[in-house]
Write a protein that holds these residues in place. Structure first.
Motif, PDB file in Angstrom:
ATOM      1  N   MET A  46      43.066  51.595  66.504  1.00 14.17           N
ATOM      2  CA  MET A  46      42.102  50.587  65.800  1.00 14.17           C
ATOM      3  C   MET A  46      40.658  51.517  65.436  1.00 14.17           C
ATOM      4  O   MET A  46      39.971  50.905  64.283  1.00 14.17           O
ATOM      5  CB  MET A  46      41.783  49.462  66.732  1.00 14.17           C
ATOM      6  N   VAL A  47      40.129  52.129  66.028  1.00 21.28           N
ATOM      7  CA  VAL A  47      39.046  52.743  65.933  1.00 21.28           C
ATOM      8  C   VAL A  47      39.358  54.215  65.203  1.00 21.28           C
ATOM      9  O   VAL A  47      38.214  54.821  64.946  1.00 21.28           O
ATOM     10  CB  VAL A  47      38.261  52.964  67.180  1.00 21.28           C
ATOM     11  N   GLY A  48      40.281  54.502  64.850  1.00 19.25           N
ATOM     12  CA  GLY A  48      40.558  55.788  64.079  1.00 19.25           C
ATOM     13  C   GLY A  48      40.842  57.104  64.700  1.00 19.25           C
ATOM     14  O   GLY A  48      40.578  58.289  64.292  1.00 19.25           O
ATOM     15  N   LEU A  49      40.886  56.992  66.081  1.00 16.83           N
ATOM     16  CA  LEU A  49      41.169  58.017  66.818  1.00 16.83           C
ATOM     17  C   LEU A  49      42.822  58.595  66.916  1.00 16.83           C
ATOM     18  O   LEU A  49      42.799  59.716  67.363  1.00 16.83           O
ATOM     19  CB  LEU A  49      40.629  58.025  68.303  1.00 16.83           C
ATOM     20  N   MET A  50      43.534  57.668  66.472  1.00 12.01           N
ATOM     21  CA  MET A  50      44.959  58.081  66.330  1.00 12.01           C
ATOM     22  C   MET A  50      45.529  57.409  65.152  1.00 12.01           C
ATOM     23  O   MET A  50      45.010  56.427  64.569  1.00 12.01           O
ATOM     24  CB  MET A  50      45.601  57.352  67.543  1.00 12.01           C
ATOM     25  N   THR A  51      46.340  58.085  64.589  1.00  7.80           N
ATOM     26  CA  THR A  51      47.112  57.570  63.130  1.00  7.80           C
ATOM     27  C   THR A  51      48.437  56.971  63.664  1.00  7.80           C
ATOM     28  O   THR A  51      49.134  57.225  64.137  1.00  7.80           O
ATOM     29  CB  THR A  51      47.417  58.865  62.163  1.00  7.80           C
ATOM     30  N   PRO A  52      48.581  55.836  62.957  1.00 11.45           N
ATOM     31  CA  PRO A  52      49.791  54.985  63.254  1.00 11.45           C
ATOM     32  C   PRO A  52      50.945  55.531  62.548  1.00 11.45           C
ATOM     33  O   PRO A  52      50.802  56.396  61.859  1.00 11.45           O
ATOM     34  CB  PRO A  52      49.483  53.664  62.438  1.00 11.45           C
ATOM     35  N   SER A  53      52.110  55.490  63.181  1.00 10.87           N
ATOM     36  CA  SER A  53      53.481  55.911  62.779  1.00 10.87           C
ATOM     37  C   SER A  53      53.799  54.846  61.663  1.00 10.87           C
ATOM     38  O   SER A  53      54.366  55.623  60.573  1.00 10.87           O
ATOM     39  CB  SER A  53      54.317  55.876  63.711  1.00 10.87           C
ATOM     40  N   SER A  54      53.496  53.639  61.489  1.00 12.12           N
ATOM     41  CA  SER A  54      53.598  52.761  60.665  1.00 12.12           C
ATOM     42  C   SER A  54      52.474  51.593  60.677  1.00 12.12           C
ATOM     43  O   SER A  54      52.070  51.372  61.971  1.00 12.12           O
ATOM     44  CB  SER A  54      54.976  52.194  60.449  1.00 12.12           C
ATOM     45  N   GLY A  55      52.650  50.881  59.823  1.00 13.60           N
ATOM     46  CA  GLY A  55      51.637  49.643  59.546  1.00 13.60           C
ATOM     47  C   GLY A  55      50.212  49.918  59.414  1.00 13.60           C
ATOM     48  O   GLY A  55      49.815  51.081  59.033  1.00 13.60           O
ATOM     49  N   THR A  56      49.257  48.918  59.314  1.00 11.51           N
ATOM     50  CA  THR A  56      47.860  49.102  58.908  1.00 11.51           C
ATOM     51  C   THR A  56      47.048  48.283  60.061  1.00 11.51           C
ATOM     52  O   THR A  56      47.360  47.417  60.651  1.00 11.51           O
ATOM     53  CB  THR A  56      47.803  48.620  57.512  1.00 11.51           C
ATOM     54  N   VAL A  57      45.946  49.082  60.040  1.00  9.46           N
ATOM     55  CA  VAL A  57      44.637  48.382  60.683  1.00  9.46           C
ATOM     56  C   VAL A  57      43.360  48.161  59.620  1.00  9.46           C
ATOM     57  O   VAL A  57      42.968  49.152  58.994  1.00  9.46           O
ATOM     58  CB  VAL A  57      44.263  49.077  61.883  1.00  9.46           C
TER      59      VAL A  57
END
Length: 245
Positions: A47-58
């Motif tokens: 959510m805060v941009g410290l980790m990149t999702p494998s899929s999906g969006t925030v």
């Protein structure tokens, strides 16, 4: 204000967050509950941009965290479960640095710092180096730094860690005040009493999967018996695990 759509995060063969979808409105105080290892902190880091999702969006506000990360981060205040604070700075110096990162002018930084210092009883030690702070002092500084720039969205991972009862009450009051003023607040916590006291809505997650979303009162016993939030939380998690979730 916060939109999480089909969000997933895998670490090797382990799916820490599994197709999570949440919509949180402006001014809502939302609690995110789950046992250890449920995927709460991983979700927050995406959510805060410290980790990149494998899929999906925030999306935070109207900004997509992947394509508009700088604009999204500009409207967020974040209090992690373990705050990283520069040990050789004083608390005042750290707050000045945080304010400058959010393009605040010196006069505004000092004005807001004074207000927060008085509210959180930080004045006696704000000029001391952070290396000498207790856990509770560090947590108060983390909150003050997150509040400093008047964020539109506040994300908090375990808000009451290290806080004495008096300071915990002050922080709860500050969270309520900001929510009533239109700030969207997302809290991850193990403290079910805090969630029950503060939340407009809650979500329960286990093993990366969303088990339910609603008001505290909406999580009713199937048997119709009276339950507090702790009873409901344990029942929902145990039922999910018994069903092979």
């Amino acid at each position: 204000m916060i939109k999480i759509d089909q969000l997933s995060k895998a670490f090797g063969n382990t799916l820490a967050v599994n197709n999570l979808t949440l919509n949180i409105e402006k001014g809502e105080l939302f609690s995110f509950l789950g046992p250890n290892g449920a995927g709460k902190t991983t979700t927050i880091k995406m959510m805060v941009g410290l980790m990149t999702p494998s899929s999906g969006t925030v999306s935070m506000g109207n900004f997509d965290m992947k394509s508009e990360a700088q604009a999204a981060k500009a409207i967020i205040g974040y209090v992690p479960d373990t705050a990283f604070l520069y040990q050789h700075l004083t608390g005042s110096e750290l707050m000045t640095m945080v304010g400058q990162l959010y393009s605040m002018d010196r006069k505004t930084i000092l004005r807001e710092q004074d207000k927060l210092s008085e509210r959180l009883y930080m004045g006696e030690w704000l000029g001391n180096r952070i290396s000498g702070y207790s856990q509770g002092m560090k947590q108060r500084l983390a909150f003050a730094s997150a509040f400093l720039h008047h964020p539109e969205i506040l994300v908090v991972d375990e808000p009451m860690v290290g806080l004495d009862p008096k300071t915990a009450r002050i922080v709860k009051d500050m969270l309520k005040e900001r929510s009533h003023a239109g700030v969207t607040i997302f809290i991850s916590t193990h403290n079910l009493n805090v969630a029950e006291e503060l939340s407009d809505r809650i979500a329960i997650i286990n093993k990366g999967k969303l088990l339910g979303v609603g008001t505290v009162d909406s999580f009713q016993s199937v048997s119709g018996e009276q339950e507090n939030l702790e009873d409901r939380f344990l029942r929902i998690v145990e039922e999910e695990e018994a069903n092979g979730g």
